[in-house]
Every structure is written in C-alpha cells, then in structure tokens.
Design a protein around this motif. Sequence first.
Motif, PDB file in Angstrom:
ATOM      1  N   PRO A 171       0.781  -1.248   0.000  1.00  0.00           N
ATOM      2  CA  PRO A 171       0.000   0.000   0.000  1.00  0.00           C
ATOM      3  C   PRO A 171       0.808   1.290   0.000  1.00  0.00           C
ATOM      4  O   PRO A 171       0.231   2.364   0.225  1.00  0.00           O
ATOM      5  CB  PRO A 171      -0.781  -0.124   1.318  1.00  0.00           C
ATOM      6  CG  PRO A 171       0.171  -0.826   2.228  1.00  0.00           C
ATOM      7  CD  PRO A 171       0.889  -1.837   1.346  1.00  0.00           C
ATOM      8  N   CYS A 172       2.095   1.232  -0.269  1.00  0.00           N
ATOM      9  CA  CYS A 172       2.930   2.426  -0.076  1.00  0.00           C
ATOM     10  C   CYS A 172       2.530   3.592  -0.987  1.00  0.00           C
ATOM     11  O   CYS A 172       2.808   4.737  -0.666  1.00  0.00           O
ATOM     12  CB  CYS A 172       4.405   2.086  -0.267  1.00  0.00           C
ATOM     13  SG  CYS A 172       4.852   1.533  -1.910  1.00  0.00           S
ATOM     14  N   ARG A 173       1.875   3.328  -2.120  1.00  0.00           N
ATOM     15  CA  ARG A 173       1.499   4.415  -3.019  1.00  0.00           C
ATOM     16  C   ARG A 173      -0.007   4.708  -3.000  1.00  0.00           C
ATOM     17  O   ARG A 173      -0.500   5.451  -3.845  1.00  0.00           O
ATOM     18  CB  ARG A 173       1.913   4.065  -4.455  1.00  0.00           C
ATOM     19  CG  ARG A 173       3.378   3.689  -4.620  1.00  0.00           C
ATOM     20  CD  ARG A 173       4.319   4.832  -4.291  1.00  0.00           C
ATOM     21  NE  ARG A 173       4.306   5.882  -5.278  1.00  0.00           N
ATOM     22  CZ  ARG A 173       5.034   5.880  -6.394  1.00  0.00           C
ATOM     23  NH1 ARG A 173       5.829   4.863  -6.663  1.00  0.00           N
ATOM     24  NH2 ARG A 173       4.985   6.892  -7.246  1.00  0.00           N
ATOM     25  N   THR A 174      -0.713   4.128  -2.036  1.00  0.00           N
ATOM     26  CA  THR A 174      -2.161   4.291  -1.996  1.00  0.00           C
ATOM     27  C   THR A 174      -2.567   5.748  -1.847  1.00  0.00           C
ATOM     28  O   THR A 174      -3.467   6.233  -2.545  1.00  0.00           O
ATOM     29  CB  THR A 174      -2.768   3.461  -0.846  1.00  0.00           C
ATOM     30  OG1 THR A 174      -2.462   2.086  -1.052  1.00  0.00           O
ATOM     31  CG2 THR A 174      -4.276   3.637  -0.794  1.00  0.00           C
ATOM     32  N   SER A 175      -1.924   6.454  -0.941  1.00  0.00           N
ATOM     33  CA  SER A 175      -2.268   7.861  -0.735  1.00  0.00           C
ATOM     34  C   SER A 175      -2.063   8.664  -2.012  1.00  0.00           C
ATOM     35  O   SER A 175      -2.879   9.528  -2.364  1.00  0.00           O
ATOM     36  CB  SER A 175      -1.430   8.448   0.404  1.00  0.00           C
ATOM     37  OG  SER A 175      -1.720   9.809   0.593  1.00  0.00           O
TER      38      SER A 175
END
Length: 226
Positions: A171-175
Amino acid sequence: MSLKVNQNESIGLGEQQFQQFCKLFIQHSDKISNGWEWRQKELNEGYMVKVLLRCKDSKDDLRTRDDQDLQCREVDPFSEEKVNVVNDTEEAQVTTSELIRYEYHVVYSSSYQAPVLYFRACYSDGRTLALKEIWESVDDYYQETLSQGPWSTITQQEHHILGQPFFVLHPCRTSELMTPIMTGATKEQRNVNYITSWLSMMGPVVGLDLPLSYATALSQCYTDLD
C-alpha cells in the motif's frame, strides 16, 4: 459519505472511516448478491472478505455452493468462510482439477492509514499457488504497469490480523493514487466511497473486478454517515 480534503493535502484514512466505507460497500454487495462480507475479529478490528472460484486460464468467476473439499493445505484459513458456488450445469463443464479458489481480504493498515488488499489462491487439491503463478495470472497490461509504477509490487507477507501468509499489493502508493480522486470529489461536492474507488483500481490487478453499479450506488446512507 466522502472524505473532505484540501487541495494538495495527502489523504489519510482513519480506521473508523475505513469501517464506515466498508459498511456502505457491503450494503451494496448484499443488495446485488456480490458476495462480500465483514469479518469482525476484535471489538474495533475487522476486515472485508470475498471468496470465489475461477477456472484456470479463465477470468470468469464461478459461483458455487459451499465446498468443504476445496481447501488450501498449508493452514486452515477457510473454516469460517462462505464460498460463492456454481450451478450444476456450470459445474459439469469444469473439472475440479481446473478450479482455483481465490480469497480476497480488505484490511486496514494503521501504518499507511489506508486499506490493503490481501489475497491467496489454491487448487482444488489444496496446493497453494506460488508467487510465480500469481504473476503469470496477472494481465499483461498490469504486469507492465506494476513494473513501472505507480502500482506497488505483489509480495507475500503475514496477514496483519490473521498472522497467516498471504499475497499482498503493497500500500505504499495508496495515498498518492487516492488523493486526486478524493480531492476532486471534495471540490465538486460529490459523495465518493473511498473503498469503492480504491478497490476498482487495485482489484483488477489480481483478477478482482467490481460491477459498475458500485460506482453509481450513492444512497442516502452516505449522507447520513457524514
């Protein structure tokens, strides 16, 4: 219901907001019999689950009745699960050796303040799919996109709640992905379900598609939860 954010502000999803969005998502799933359910583990902790069967080398999902024989061997993760299963005519056209059981979990990550998509799959004899087989099942378009970004890689790690091995879309690029969507919704004063928007992007990478009705289901309960 929608997150209200300022332009250029990075989106962070609280756990209570996560559960509210999941509740609305599951309400629509129940309405259209799409098979999602909420699994409560602790007083304030839970996750969404969907289990389905798919014929190997096919993108079509098969709805079946509960099948206790179709379990993965490594652990006993499916003892509580409800499986969506096929009618007899469809079953007769597919041998059990071709069937793969997919289990998808949407879990909240406090570290990333975002939902995380965990999943695992096994053949009808209980053998789990290896990471190489998972990658081979990903559509060529998404394989190329994953290698270039902004999508994160498919990896294997321990399930945050169950403590069992799952594959995961990191999820590191979810934001980064969700901020423009939620900012635009705020600017246009539109109600947007964070989980619906996020899962419509992440799900297809691992063969999980959402019916279009999710995108248009803006019931009064969204406003009631604001």
